[in-house]
Scaffold this motif. Structure first.
Motif, mmCIF file in Angstrom:
data_model
loop_
_atom_site.group_PDB
_atom_site.id
_atom_site.type_symbol
_atom_site.label_atom_id
_atom_site.label_comp_id
_atom_site.label_asym_id
_atom_site.label_seq_id
_atom_site.Cartn_x
_atom_site.Cartn_y
_atom_site.Cartn_z
ATOM 1 N N LYS A 1 2.419 3.608 -9.650
ATOM 2 C CA LYS A 1 1.800 4.884 -9.275
ATOM 3 C C LYS A 1 0.718 4.651 -8.218
ATOM 4 N N LEU A 2 -0.102 3.614 -8.419
ATOM 5 C CA LEU A 2 -1.137 3.282 -7.433
ATOM 6 C C LEU A 2 -0.518 2.887 -6.093
ATOM 7 N N GLU A 3 0.627 2.214 -6.150
ATOM 8 C CA GLU A 3 1.348 1.850 -4.922
ATOM 9 C C GLU A 3 1.807 3.103 -4.178
ATOM 10 N N ARG A 4 2.333 4.072 -4.923
ATOM 11 C CA ARG A 4 2.816 5.315 -4.285
ATOM 12 C C ARG A 4 1.672 6.118 -3.676
ATOM 13 N N THR A 5 0.533 6.139 -4.363
ATOM 14 C CA THR A 5 -0.586 6.963 -3.869
ATOM 15 C C THR A 5 -1.426 6.259 -2.799
ATOM 16 N N ASN A 6 -1.196 4.950 -2.618
ATOM 17 C CA ASN A 6 -1.927 4.195 -1.580
ATOM 18 C C ASN A 6 -0.938 3.382 -0.740
ATOM 19 N N PRO A 7 -0.015 4.071 -0.035
ATOM 20 C CA PRO A 7 1.030 3.352 0.710
ATOM 21 C C PRO A 7 0.443 2.445 1.784
ATOM 22 N N GLY A 8 0.986 1.239 1.870
ATOM 23 C CA GLY A 8 0.514 0.293 2.880
ATOM 24 C C GLY A 8 -0.687 -0.516 2.436
ATOM 25 N N ALA A 9 -1.360 -0.079 1.357
ATOM 26 C CA ALA A 9 -2.549 -0.797 0.882
ATOM 27 C C ALA A 9 -2.284 -1.490 -0.458
#
Length: 344
Positions: free
Chosen positions: A56-64
């Motif tokens: 979920k954190l990956e989806r909400t912070n793409p590229g980071a």
């Protein structure tokens, strides 16, 4: 989103850390510019919702933010995976229940970003850390002002004398990623206390370092079941001994590295050997007393010079007091130190 060369990779080893991930990751993303930051959450075969939350954190912070899943390999195995996957010029390991200081992160990043423009980028950055102990209002900040001059590039021979129990733990360190890889670091899997090895084995590959005098890392201690609780460490003395063997084998012989580096590594090896010895004594188990003797014999067998230099240290001498009286003195000394410092 345009691709940006990453300056810093944060590696977060995470096992059953769903409830802590938010605080940790938000602190890492609190920098005013995150375009050159990479946050790798290595889910180490968690049984709770850690992986789902990381995704979920990956989806909400793409590229980071990037979520990586692996079968359970322990803290060391998760760090190994993160180091192998890191694309940043520098790498820092942040445990999932810890966090970094939002006021300090931009200062640290400015120092690291400046390395892109130099022909000889620093190999290691040292920063302060905070013992954030549960239910303790006064937080202990550990700094290195007495041994390192802040703000300039240093070599090992520029360092001052470390205090009796002062050493550079993993939480104070940011390595140039290639240095860690060149050192051949592969932490033991399914083993606790491998952070001792992480903050030791790469050092002979570190030629330059810089100290930034800011409380960057918050080390959260005192929660139930944590691996640094006294009773837990007593149960895991075999793992402390394995870590000791790895550190001994990573110690260069005197004269093959700068004197300042050799002095520091002997100092730190003496501390870890003493920690392992203390918990073998605290166990009150005669079998562990024999393991303590065997550990010191292993060091001597590997290198008589390293053994002699480690044994000369005041802490090592105190921990090799003989017999039941010696063990009594050591146990009393430990509990006084634990009460005063609160290091567990």
């Amino acid at each position: 989103m345009a691709s940006t060369a990453k300056t810093l990779t944060f590696v977060i080893p995470a096992y059953n850390m769903e409830s802590y991930l938010d605080r940790c990751v938000n602190s890492l993303l609190s920098a005013s510019d995150i375009s050159d930051l990479e946050v790798l959450i290595v889910d180490d075969g968690s049984k709770d919702g850690t992986l789902e939350y990381a995704r979920k954190l990956e989806r909400t912070n793409p590229g980071a933010v990037r979520a990586i899943h692996q079968e359970n390999k322990g803290h060391g195995g998760a760090v190994n995976t993160g180091i192998a996957a890191a694309t940043g010029m520098y790498v820092k390991v942040v445990d999932a229940d810890d966090w970094v200081d939002p006021q300090a992160i931009d200062t640290v990043l400015a120092t690291l970003r400046a390395q892109h423009d130099t022909d000889e980028p620093i190999d290691m950055l040292v920063t302060n850390y905070v013992y954030d102990k549960v239910a303790k209002r006064h937080k202990t900040v550990v700094n290195f002002r007495r041994v390192m001059e802040a703000g300039r590039v240093l070599g090992w021979d520029d360092l001052g004398k470390f205090g009796l129990a002062q050493y550079i733990i993993m939480h104070a360190l940011t390595f140039r990623t290639q240095v860690v890889r060149d050192s051949g670091l592969k932490l033991p899997e399914h083993t606790f206390y491998v952070d001792f090895i992480y903050a030791y084995q790469p050092f002979p590959w570190v030629k330059s370092l810089q100290y930034v005098d800011t409380p960057f890392y918050h080390y959260f201690i005192g929660r139930d079941g944590q691996s640094v609780q006294t009773d837990v460490m007593i149960r895991r003395v075999d793992q402390l001994r394995l870590v000791n063997q790895c550190m001994v084998r990573a110690t260069p012989e005197r004269g093959t590295v700068p004197d300042g580096l050799y002095r520091y590594m002997i100092h730190f090896l003496a501390i870890q050997s003493s920690v392992a010895s203390v918990f073998m004594i605290l166990s009150r188990d005669p079998e562990n007393y024999e393991k303590k003797k065997a550990m010191w014999a292993d060091i001597e067998a590997y290198s008589p010079t390293i053994y002699k230099d480690v044994r000369k240290k005041a802490m090592s001498r105190a921990l090799n007091l003989h017999g039941s009286l010696g063990r009594f003195v050591i146990r009393k000394g430990y509990f006084v130190a634990e009460h005063v410092v609160g290091f567990n």
